[in-house]
Design a protein around this motif. Structure first.
Motif, PDB file in Angstrom:
ATOM      1  N   GLU A 181       0.829  -1.202   0.000  1.00 55.76           N
ATOM      2  CA  GLU A 181       0.000   0.000   0.000  1.00 55.76           C
ATOM      3  C   GLU A 181       0.861   1.249   0.000  1.00 55.76           C
ATOM      4  N   ILE A 182       1.948   1.223   0.751  1.00 58.81           N
ATOM      5  CA  ILE A 182       2.840   2.391   0.793  1.00 58.81           C
ATOM      6  C   ILE A 182       3.465   2.614  -0.574  1.00 58.81           C
ATOM      7  N   PHE A 183       3.948   1.540  -1.208  1.00 63.39           N
ATOM      8  CA  PHE A 183       4.542   1.697  -2.529  1.00 63.39           C
ATOM      9  C   PHE A 183       3.503   2.143  -3.544  1.00 63.39           C
ATOM     10  N   ASP A 184       2.271   1.654  -3.430  1.00 63.84           N
ATOM     11  CA  ASP A 184       1.217   2.082  -4.338  1.00 63.84           C
ATOM     12  C   ASP A 184       0.915   3.560  -4.161  1.00 63.84           C
ATOM     13  N   ALA A 185       1.004   4.047  -2.934  1.00 61.10           N
ATOM     14  CA  ALA A 185       0.656   5.427  -2.636  1.00 61.10           C
ATOM     15  C   ALA A 185       1.816   6.378  -2.881  1.00 61.10           C
ATOM     16  N   THR A 186       2.994   5.857  -3.043  1.00 57.84           N
ATOM     17  CA  THR A 186       4.157   6.719  -3.232  1.00 57.84           C
ATOM     18  C   THR A 186       4.536   6.788  -4.699  1.00 57.84           C
ATOM     19  N   ILE A 187       5.527   7.609  -4.933  1.00 55.25           N
ATOM     20  CA  ILE A 187       6.037   7.736  -6.289  1.00 55.25           C
ATOM     21  C   ILE A 187       6.732   6.442  -6.693  1.00 55.25           C
TER      22      ILE A 187
ATOM     23  N   TYR B 257       9.441   3.669  -7.682  1.00 56.72           N
ATOM     24  CA  TYR B 257      10.744   3.388  -7.097  1.00 56.72           C
ATOM     25  C   TYR B 257      11.868   4.015  -7.922  1.00 56.72           C
ATOM     26  N   ASN B 258      11.771   3.955  -9.233  1.00 55.95           N
ATOM     27  CA  ASN B 258      12.803   4.544 -10.093  1.00 55.95           C
ATOM     28  C   ASN B 258      12.899   6.051  -9.875  1.00 55.95           C
ATOM     29  N   ARG B 259      11.761   6.710  -9.764  1.00 57.66           N
ATOM     30  CA  ARG B 259      11.759   8.158  -9.517  1.00 57.66           C
ATOM     31  C   ARG B 259      12.352   8.455  -8.148  1.00 57.66           C
ATOM     32  N   LEU B 260      12.021   7.616  -7.170  1.00 61.12           N
ATOM     33  CA  LEU B 260      12.532   7.791  -5.821  1.00 61.12           C
ATOM     34  C   LEU B 260      14.058   7.756  -5.805  1.00 61.12           C
ATOM     35  N   LEU B 261      14.645   6.857  -6.590  1.00 57.81           N
ATOM     36  CA  LEU B 261      16.101   6.767  -6.644  1.00 57.81           C
ATOM     37  C   LEU B 261      16.739   8.059  -7.152  1.00 57.81           C
ATOM     38  N   TRP B 262      16.035   8.755  -8.030  1.00 60.36           N
ATOM     39  CA  TRP B 262      16.582   9.996  -8.586  1.00 60.36           C
ATOM     40  C   TRP B 262      16.451  11.170  -7.640  1.00 60.36           C
ATOM     41  N   ILE B 263      15.412  11.204  -6.835  1.00 57.96           N
ATOM     42  CA  ILE B 263      15.179  12.385  -6.000  1.00 57.96           C
ATOM     43  C   ILE B 263      15.636  12.226  -4.558  1.00 57.96           C
ATOM     44  N   MET B 264      15.951  11.008  -4.141  1.00 56.00           N
ATOM     45  CA  MET B 264      16.322  10.778  -2.742  1.00 56.00           C
ATOM     46  C   MET B 264      17.728  11.296  -2.474  1.00 56.00           C
ATOM     47  N   ASP B 265      17.878  11.991  -1.352  1.00 53.52           N
ATOM     48  CA  ASP B 265      19.199  12.482  -0.967  1.00 53.52           C
ATOM     49  C   ASP B 265      20.027  11.337  -0.369  1.00 53.52           C
TER      50      ASP B 265
ATOM     51  N   LEU C 183       7.202   8.007   2.625  1.00 55.80           N
ATOM     52  CA  LEU C 183       6.089   8.955   2.571  1.00 55.80           C
ATOM     53  C   LEU C 183       6.571  10.398   2.529  1.00 55.80           C
ATOM     54  N   SER C 184       7.696  10.692   3.171  1.00 56.03           N
ATOM     55  CA  SER C 184       8.213  12.066   3.135  1.00 56.03           C
ATOM     56  C   SER C 184       8.597  12.452   1.706  1.00 56.03           C
ATOM     57  N   PHE C 185       9.138  11.499   0.958  1.00 58.84           N
ATOM     58  CA  PHE C 185       9.487  11.802  -0.431  1.00 58.84           C
ATOM     59  C   PHE C 185       8.251  11.871  -1.304  1.00 58.84           C
ATOM     60  N   ASN C 186       7.242  11.102  -0.983  1.00 62.73           N
ATOM     61  CA  ASN C 186       5.984  11.188  -1.721  1.00 62.73           C
ATOM     62  C   ASN C 186       5.360  12.570  -1.518  1.00 62.73           C
TER      63      ASN C 186
END
Length: 95
Positions: free
Chosen positions: A7-13, A15-23, A73-76
């Motif tokens: 559910e968290i992964f469905d509600a978030t951006i 995974y590939n996008r997360l890798l680009w924006i995560m600090d 969720l913070s990145f979402n």
């Protein structure tokens, strides 16, 4: 993966996008959480782990899942705010 995780992964951006924006700091935290989770699972599966310890391990794993969820969720939320800002800016340029 648990249903909550799905559910968290469905509600978030994605995974590939997360890798680009995560600090780096958040990425390092996620890696540490994954490593701790795996160590706890390995210990839990060991035949000579006492029932009391297994209960404590399950509690630790739930805590790690909560930490992981908070990071994702913070990145979402940041991504949603960014998208709203882009929408607002695009509306202003059209006027």
């Amino acid at each position: 993966m648990s249903n909550e995780t799905n559910e968290i992964f469905d509600a978030t951006i994605s995974y590939n996008r997360l890798l680009w924006i995560m600090d780096d700091e958040s990425s390092d935290k996620l890696i540490a959480i994954i490593q701790a989770h795996l160590c706890l699972v390995k210990e839990h599966l060991c035949n000579d782990t006492l029932p009391d310890r297994k209960e404590a391990i399950r509690a630790d794993i739930e805590r790690l899942r909560a930490e992981r969820s908070a990071i994702l969720l913070s990145f979402n939320e940041a991504e949603v705010e960014n998208q709203h800002g882009e929408l607002r800016n695009s509306c202003r340029t059209r006027r």
